[in-house]
Every structure is written in structure tokens, then in C-alpha cells.
Write a protein that holds these residues in place. Structure first.
Motif, mmCIF file in Angstrom:
data_model
loop_
_atom_site.group_PDB
_atom_site.id
_atom_site.type_symbol
_atom_site.label_atom_id
_atom_site.label_comp_id
_atom_site.label_asym_id
_atom_site.label_seq_id
_atom_site.Cartn_x
_atom_site.Cartn_y
_atom_site.Cartn_z
ATOM 1 N N GLU A 1 0.831 -1.138 -0.089
ATOM 2 C CA GLU A 1 -0.146 0.169 -0.062
ATOM 3 C C GLU A 1 1.039 1.205 -0.163
ATOM 4 O O GLU A 1 1.759 1.358 0.255
ATOM 5 N N ARG A 2 0.388 2.286 -0.893
ATOM 6 C CA ARG A 2 1.099 3.633 -0.648
ATOM 7 C C ARG A 2 0.522 4.565 0.597
ATOM 8 O O ARG A 2 -0.945 4.822 0.185
ATOM 9 N N HIS A 3 0.839 5.464 1.404
ATOM 10 C CA HIS A 3 0.877 7.063 2.081
ATOM 11 C C HIS A 3 1.665 8.181 1.196
ATOM 12 O O HIS A 3 2.596 8.006 1.565
ATOM 13 N N VAL A 4 1.265 8.969 0.242
ATOM 14 C CA VAL A 4 1.620 10.036 0.489
ATOM 15 C C VAL A 4 1.777 10.813 2.352
ATOM 16 O O VAL A 4 0.533 10.490 3.029
ATOM 17 N N VAL A 5 2.730 10.943 2.703
ATOM 18 C CA VAL A 5 3.152 11.440 3.849
ATOM 19 C C VAL A 5 3.074 12.940 3.747
ATOM 20 O O VAL A 5 3.436 14.019 2.803
ATOM 21 N N GLU A 6 2.615 13.490 5.211
ATOM 22 C CA GLU A 6 2.075 14.817 5.166
ATOM 23 C C GLU A 6 3.212 15.437 5.491
ATOM 24 O O GLU A 6 4.222 14.716 6.181
#
Length: 363
Positions: free
Chosen positions: A187-192
Motif C-alpha cells: 500500500e502507498r501512503h503520501v506523507v504529510e
């Protein structure tokens, strides 16, 4: 319209330029992320040496319309070179797109005065860079030579990149690798922005782990590089000049990617990946490229380096330029720099031929 120039040599004055620099950066379509103030100022804090800063700025009243972020070096000849050094894939100046040739002339004249007894050596200028306008205006001796090779792809969705592959078999192979990533549950998660520091530290931990026991770029393991990356990228993420992506498997972060962004290009700068991904037959290169295509604008740059794996995607080779600018009394420095360029190329070619003949055994 009256333009004024100022040569900034003080660290605190350079730091204070950030808001004006950001506005100019947005008005220079040729700029790459390596010309953003966050990247350059952070680089200076990690790598700069006292007394060497030479940032030339041009203003129309209070409006910053041009800038040349440089520093002075003494080897191989006295020169003004771009900030950013070896860890930056592109070097350039900034010029407001809306300004005419008078602004270019002001930057050129100011740079000629600032150079004094030094050569101006603009390294790693991407074709179409703003520095080409400065080169065209330069009144003294000048030479353009090739610099590092970059490989570029069109900024299209991953499916279109797959369709560009030369054979149906190659296309099927990549599609199978994408399905494998899905079946594994990556899974991909764009970092804040407020999570960037932690993610970058994880990136560097994974980067060291993935290269354990193999030859790695030693600079990427040094504290000064870590400090630069952590300090520069969070504001770049906030302003849209970078994106950090985490890849998770069973709730564990197994890879982190840093992609840098500008109006005309996106480039995957650095990543770290846990060896478990390869053990589970996940193709990390495909995973990263798939993520990067979602952010690409204009051009998807694979940045510097001619590694074989990049050629699987049939990229276009694009050579950066090195723009050498001298005044009449510094022409001998230009000649010396050109001799140095020729000697280094000859040495690299001789080394390549020696290795092709089996020289050095397995080392």
C-alpha cells in the motif's frame, strides 16, 4: 525600468531571501527543484564554507527578478560554481519569465563584475535552462561542453509507459509485476508535511540496509546529508516541490521514496527499500516508477546516471551542459578548465577500455 544588483555573501541575508526567492522561483518555468530556496539554503548550511558564498540577485525596486546562487572555489581553477554541489542533479540561475532582455543583461553584467579574477563555471545545466539566456548575453570568452547524462521519460500514466516498451513480452512482464505488488498487498501512503522528518529518517535507514555489503554512495550515509535532507524536504513538501511516499506491507513501512517536483519535471531522487521486498519477488523499480508517474509534470526525469535498469523503459538520453564563462583577463582560466575537462574524459575512456579488457579482475 531600473535594475539593481547585489552580491550576497552573508548567510543570514541569504536565509532572509526565502519569500522573495520563492516568488521568483514560481515565475521561472525552467527552474528545477534544485533551485528552490529550501534546497539551496539547506545545502549551504550542510556543505558551505565560510567566506565563499556568492549569491547574485537582481531587483526591480523591491521585486526580485533574477538570481545566480553561486559560491567561490579555488580548484581546479578559481571559479564561481553553483550551490548544490554533487548531490544536486541540475544547476541553473533563476530568471523571471515575464522580464525581457534587460533583466538578463543586468544579471550578466553583475555576474561579470562579481567574478573578478574567477571563472564562472555553471555545471549541470539542463537543456532549456535559464542559464542559456545568460550564456547568450555573455560578452567575454565562453565555451559550452557536455556534462552528466540524464534519462527522461514522458510524464504519462504507468499504463502508457508500459505500452511504450518494445515488445509484447516486455509489456506482459511489467503488468505481471504490477499485479504481484497488488497481490502482496503493498500500500502507498503520501506523507504529510508534519510526518516528513520521521519518514526521511526511515528512508535513510532503509537505504543503508538495502545497500548493506554492496558499494553505496558514501555521502548518503553521512550526517550532513541526513541533516540537509531532513531540513530541506519538509518545506518543499509543503510548497509542492517534493512528495514523500511510504510503501507499507502488513502495516510495516518497507520502502520510502523521495520525488522532487517542479513545473516542468518530476524526478525520483532517493529511496530506501527493505530487502524483504525482493525476497517476496516484488520489483522495487516498477513499484517506485508506478508511484512517481502519479506526480509527474511534463517530463519524468530518471535524473543523472546511465544505469542499465533505466534503459528498460526506453528513455530519451538528455545531456546536461557545462557553461564556462570568462572575462578577457581570465581567458587563461577558461583554457585551463577545458584542458582539465579533456584530461578527465580521456582518463574515463581509458579506464572504460581497461575494464572492458578485464583489467582489475573482479574488483
Amino acid at each position: 525600468m531600473t535594475y539593481t544588483t547585489e552580491l550576497v555573501t552573508d548567510d543570514t541575508v541569504f536565509a532572509a531571501l526565502a519569500p522573495d526567492w520563492a516568488r521568483l522561483y514560481r515565475r521561472c518555468s525552467a527552474a528545477t527543484p534544485f533551485q528552490s530556496h529550501a534546497w539551496l539554503h539547506s545545502w549551504w548550511l550542510s556543505y558551505g564554507r565560510r567566506g565563499r558564498l556568492r549569491v547574485l540577485v537582481v531587483r526591480d525596486h523591491d521585486d526580485l527578478v533574477a538570481a545566480a546562487p553561486l559560491m567561490r572555489v579555488g580548484s581546479p581553477v578559481p571559479s564561481l560554481v553553483p550551490l548544490g554541489g554533487a548531490i544536486s542533479d541540475y544547476g541553473d540561475v533563476l530568471l523571471d519569465d515575464e522580464r525581457g532582455e534587460e533583466a538578463v543583461a543586468a544579471l550578466t553584467d553583475g555576474l561579470a563584475r562579481a567574478a573578478r579574477t574567477a571563472l564562472v563555471d555553471l555545471r549541470e545545466v539542463r537543456p532549456g535552462g535559464a542559464a542559456e539566456r545568460l550564456y547568450d548575453h555573455w560578452p567575454g570568452p565562453r565555451r559550452r561542453v557536455g556534462d552528466s547524462l540524464c534519462l527522461e521519460l514522458p510524464a504519462v500514466p504507468m499504463a502508457e509507459l508500459v505500452d511504450r516498451l518494445p515488445s509484447a513480452k516486455a509489456q506482459q512482464r511489467v503488468r505481471a509485476k504490477l499485479r504481484k505488488l497488488t497481490s502482496l498487498g503493498v500500500e502507498r501512503h503520501v506523507v504529510e508535511p508534519d510526518e516528513v522528518d520521521k519518514a526521511l529518517r526511515r528512508l535513510l535507514e532503509l537505504h543503508q540496509l538495502q545497500w548493506q555489503g554492496r558499494k553505496v554512495t558514501s555521502e548518503h550515509l553521512r550526517p550532513r546529508f541526513r541533516d540537509h535532507l531532513v531540513r530541506s524536504v519538509a518545506p518543499m513538501v509543503h510548497s509542492g516541490d517534493a512528495v514523500v511516499t511510504e510503501f507499507r506491507l502488513d502495516d510495516d513501512v518497507v520502502a520510502v521514496d523521495l520525488t522532487l517536483l517542479s513545473r516542468r519535471l518530476a524526478g525520483g531522487y532517493l529511496y530506501g527499500a527493505h530487502p524483504c521486498l525482493r525476497e517476496r519477488k516484488a520489483d522495487v523499480a516498477v513499484m517506485l516508477l508506478d508511484a512517481c508517474t502519479g506526480h509527474a509534470r511534463g517530463t519524468l526525469s530518471l535524473l543523472r546516471g546511465n544505469e542499465p535498469y533505466k534503459h528498460h523503459w526506453k528513455p530519451e538520453p538528455v545531456a546536461n551542459q557545462r557553461l564556462l564563462l570568462a572575462r578577457r583577463h581570465t581567458a587563461p582560466l577558461l583554457a585551463a578548465a577545458l584542458c582539465d575537462v579533456a584530461a578527465r574524459r580521456h582518463g574515463k575512456e581509458a579506464l572504460r577500455k581497461w575494464r572492458a579488457r578485464g583489467g582489475g579482475g573482479g574488483s
